[in-house]
Design an enzyme around this catalytic site. Structure first.
Site, PDB file in Angstrom:
ATOM      1  N   ASN A 169       0.526  -1.119   0.438  1.00  0.00           N
ATOM      2  CA  ASN A 169       0.044   0.250  -0.023  1.00  0.00           C
ATOM      3  C   ASN A 169       1.143   1.837  -0.308  1.00  0.00           C
ATOM      4  OD1 ASN A 169       0.562  -0.739   2.387  1.00  0.00           O
ATOM      5  ND2 ASN A 169      -1.352  -0.130   3.924  1.00  0.00           N
ATOM      6  N   LYS A 192      12.002  -8.529   1.187  1.00  0.00           N
ATOM      7  CA  LYS A 192      10.764  -9.003  -0.192  1.00  0.00           C
ATOM      8  C   LYS A 192      10.047  -8.388  -0.259  1.00  0.00           C
ATOM      9  CE  LYS A 192       7.621 -11.583   0.395  1.00  0.00           C
ATOM     10  NZ  LYS A 192       6.529 -11.007  -0.554  1.00  0.00           N
ATOM     11  N   ALA A 194       6.091  -7.133  -1.701  1.00  0.00           N
ATOM     12  CA  ALA A 194       4.979  -7.941  -2.246  1.00  0.00           C
ATOM     13  C   ALA A 194       4.827  -7.669  -3.480  1.00  0.00           C
ATOM     14  CB  ALA A 194       4.386  -6.533  -1.997  1.00  0.00           C
ATOM     15  N   GLU A 195       3.845  -9.516  -3.605  1.00  0.00           N
ATOM     16  CA  GLU A 195       3.740  -9.339  -4.944  1.00  0.00           C
ATOM     17  C   GLU A 195       3.459  -8.634  -5.325  1.00  0.00           C
ATOM     18  OE1 GLU A 195       1.281 -12.621  -2.371  1.00  0.00           O
ATOM     19  OE2 GLU A 195       3.233 -10.751  -2.090  1.00  0.00           O
ATOM     20  N   GLY A 225       4.229 -14.535  -1.311  1.00  0.00           N
ATOM     21  CA  GLY A 225       4.113 -14.636   0.587  1.00  0.00           C
ATOM     22  C   GLY A 225       4.006 -16.124   0.862  1.00  0.00           C
ATOM     23  N   GLU A 267       4.240  -5.099  12.334  1.00  0.00           N
ATOM     24  CA  GLU A 267       3.061  -4.318  12.503  1.00  0.00           C
ATOM     25  C   GLU A 267       1.928  -4.930  11.221  1.00  0.00           C
ATOM     26  OE1 GLU A 267       0.753  -1.558  11.404  1.00  0.00           O
ATOM     27  OE2 GLU A 267       2.103  -0.586   9.741  1.00  0.00           O
ATOM     28  N   LEU A 268       0.385  -4.734  12.326  1.00  0.00           N
ATOM     29  CA  LEU A 268      -0.465  -5.639  11.808  1.00  0.00           C
ATOM     30  C   LEU A 268      -1.427  -4.518  11.575  1.00  0.00           C
ATOM     31  CD1 LEU A 268       0.422  -8.583  13.991  1.00  0.00           C
ATOM     32  CD2 LEU A 268       1.265  -8.034  11.713  1.00  0.00           C
ATOM     33  N   CYS A 301      -2.784   0.890   6.792  1.00  0.00           N
ATOM     34  CA  CYS A 301      -3.562   0.153   8.784  1.00  0.00           C
ATOM     35  C   CYS A 301      -4.231   1.053   9.610  1.00  0.00           C
ATOM     36  CB  CYS A 301      -2.224  -0.556   9.311  1.00  0.00           C
ATOM     37  SG  CYS A 301      -0.811   0.315   9.504  1.00  0.00           S
ATOM     38  N   GLU A 398     -11.313  -5.505   9.859  1.00  0.00           N
ATOM     39  CA  GLU A 398     -10.816  -4.815   9.360  1.00  0.00           C
ATOM     40  C   GLU A 398     -11.232  -5.053   7.915  1.00  0.00           C
ATOM     41  OE1 GLU A 398      -6.249  -2.708   9.091  1.00  0.00           O
ATOM     42  OE2 GLU A 398      -6.267  -5.426   8.446  1.00  0.00           O
TER      43      GLU A 398
END
Length: 498
Positions: A169, A192, A194-195, A225, A267-268, A301, A398
């Site tokens: 994001n 890595k 994000a795809e 992932g 960080e979720l 988030c 969420e």
């Protein structure tokens, strides 16, 4: 208004997209990742993922640098490289921002701001810290050895090889948030991407080379992932995983990390509250509450997706936010009039619409219906739901989309109970002119960050992170640096006490 990529962006897209391992560009040997423009649903380019063998090579390169050229640089020299990196980020902000917009749909102005005012600032901030990492010294109370003169010196050391796994994001900011403090601390990094939005990682890797970063101190791999990300989390030669993403994936990382008990920072997800009392400046609240949720099309988030309104001002604020939301232009991020870009994917768009349908079935009332825009692009307009009550799925889970739930309250104790009644605790805000109430309520909100008359006030210096299922650890500020350091205590026997 044309929304075609610039010549510079087109040249980048048409060029090779490789991995950076040990200072060398190499072709990926894993699965092909088709990179889509979510505003057009057409292919931007293709990226080859790393194979598991190539991941091993990247980790080995990082471990060699940890004990080689990178380890021989002092803090000042690391800071010089990070400062140079920040300068190059700013110089290339237009291209990086445009690639971010093409990759994930964000409005171009917002993408450039992420590069200049978040990513570059983070590199500068941590460049300053690199030369100021220090331990302490003291004389302990060794009652078992009262005749000895003992001194203890503590040393702050890099935690080791860091596996950084970032979301789609806001790639420039998320990469900087992992990369800058880790490198400032003297760690080495395997990133890595994000795809769903891998391309900005290529530009950061090139800047690392151009800034004079030693080979192997920073390595780039692409991949999904479920294979490369999972392998990183379980890798025995990675000492820490730094992850931003969903709570569900965070749990999997924790499970995988138990093999070598590597350190983990997470960080979720979030379900952040915006709490408005009757004495607040409502003219300021209405646009702020709207953008707290709808910024980045709700795909962030910190989104203030739960708007708690005191009964005395409920109707006025809810209607004001709905009216403001109607003025927000939804469209291609390359169009300068766009405020809300597309969802990242068809899957995410369908997920958001499913949540709205579930909310209606549970009794929520749409004050603002979410427009589903025809034509190419994963577009969805902002939605505002009233008659939402604590416990509804739309209030608990969420959504990660432009859906604002409005909850009425009458009593301070009751609203605090509802605010803290989800599994999350990431961000939030309190709106009132009464400073005593503002501080009282802010202290009672169980989250890592709370704003007073402002939402998501982030800066390089301000710690940020989640409580409960919103994560482990803190990023930004000194706390963010500490997460990449370990403390060694050295006890020195100076002989008998004089």
């Amino acid at each position: 208004m044309t929304t075609a990529p610039s010549a510079a962006a087109r040249a980048f897209l048409d060029g090779p997209h490789r991995l950076l391992i040990g200072g060398e560009w190499v072709d990926g040997q894993g699965r092909t990742i088709a990179v889509e423009n979510p505003a057009r649903e057409d292919a931007l380019t293709e990226v080859r993922a790393a194979s598991l063998d190539q991941l091993d090579q990247a980790v080995s390169a990082a471990r060699s640098a940890l004990h080689g050229d990178w380890s021989r640089l002092g803090g000042r020299d690391r800071g010089v490289i990070l400062s140079r990196f920040a300068d190059l980020l700013e110089a290339r902000a237009d291209l990086i921002g445009e690639v971010m917009t093409l990759d994930n749909g964000s409005p171009l102005a917002s993408s450039k701001m992420v590069v200049r005012h978040l990513a570059a600032e983070l590199f500068r901030y941590y460049a300053g810290w690199a030369s100021k990492i220090a331990g302490d010294s003291f004389q302990p109370s060794l009652t078992a050895r009262p005749t000895l003169d003992i001194m203890v010196a503590t040393v702050r050391e890099p935690i080791g090889v860091v596996g950084a796994i970032v979301p789609w994001n806001a790639p420039p900011g998320m990469i900087a948030l992992k990369m800058a403090p880790a490198l400032a601390a003297g760690c080495t990094v395997v990133l890595k991407t994000a795809e769903l939005a891998p391309l900005v990682g290529d530009l950061f890797a090139q800047i690392w080379i151009d800034a004079g970063g030693p080979a192997g101190a920073f390595n780039l791999v692409h991949g999904h992932g479920e294979d490369i990300g999972a392998a990183m989390a379980a890798h025995p030669l990675i000492d820490k995983i730094a992850f931003t993403g969903s709570t569900a994936v965070g749990r999997k990382i924790v499970d995988a990390a138990t093999g070598n008990l590597k350190k983990v920072s997470l960080e979720l997800g979030g379900k952040s509250p915006v709490i408005v009392f009757p004495d607040a400046d409502l003219d300021a609240v209405i646009p702020a509450a709207a953008m707290a949720c709808y910024l980045s099309t709700g795909q962030q988030c910190m989104a203030g997706s739960r708007l708690f309104l005191h009964a005395d001002i409920h109707d006025r604020v809810a209607e004001g936010v709905a009216a403001f939301a109607k003025t927000l232009t939804v469209g291609d991020g390359l169009d300068p009039d766009t405020v809300l870009g597309p969802m990242i994917s068809a899957r995410q768009k369908a997920r958001v619409l499913d949540y709205i349908a579930i909310a209606r079935a549970e009794g929520a009332t749409p004050l603002l219906e979410s427009d589903v825009i025809d034509g190419p692009g994963h577009f969805i307009g902002p939605a505002l739901l009233t008659d939402v009550t604590p416990g509804m799925r739309i209030e608990q889970e969420e959504v990660f989309g432009p859906v604002l739930s409005v909850i009425r309250f009458d009593d301070e104790d009751a609203v605090i109970e509802a605010v803290n009644g989800t599994p999350y605790g990431l961000s939030g805000s309190v709106w009132t002119r009464d400073i005593a109430r503002a501080l009282r309520v802010a202290k009672r909100v169980d989250s890592g960050q709370v704003g007073v008359n402002i939402h998501a006030a982030m800066s390089a210096e301000t710690p940020f992170g989640g409580n409960r299922q919103s994560g482990w650890g803190r990023e930004f500020g000194r706390d963010g640096l500490d997460g990449y350091l370990k403390t060694k205590a050295i006890s020195i026997n100076l002989g008998p006490k004089p």
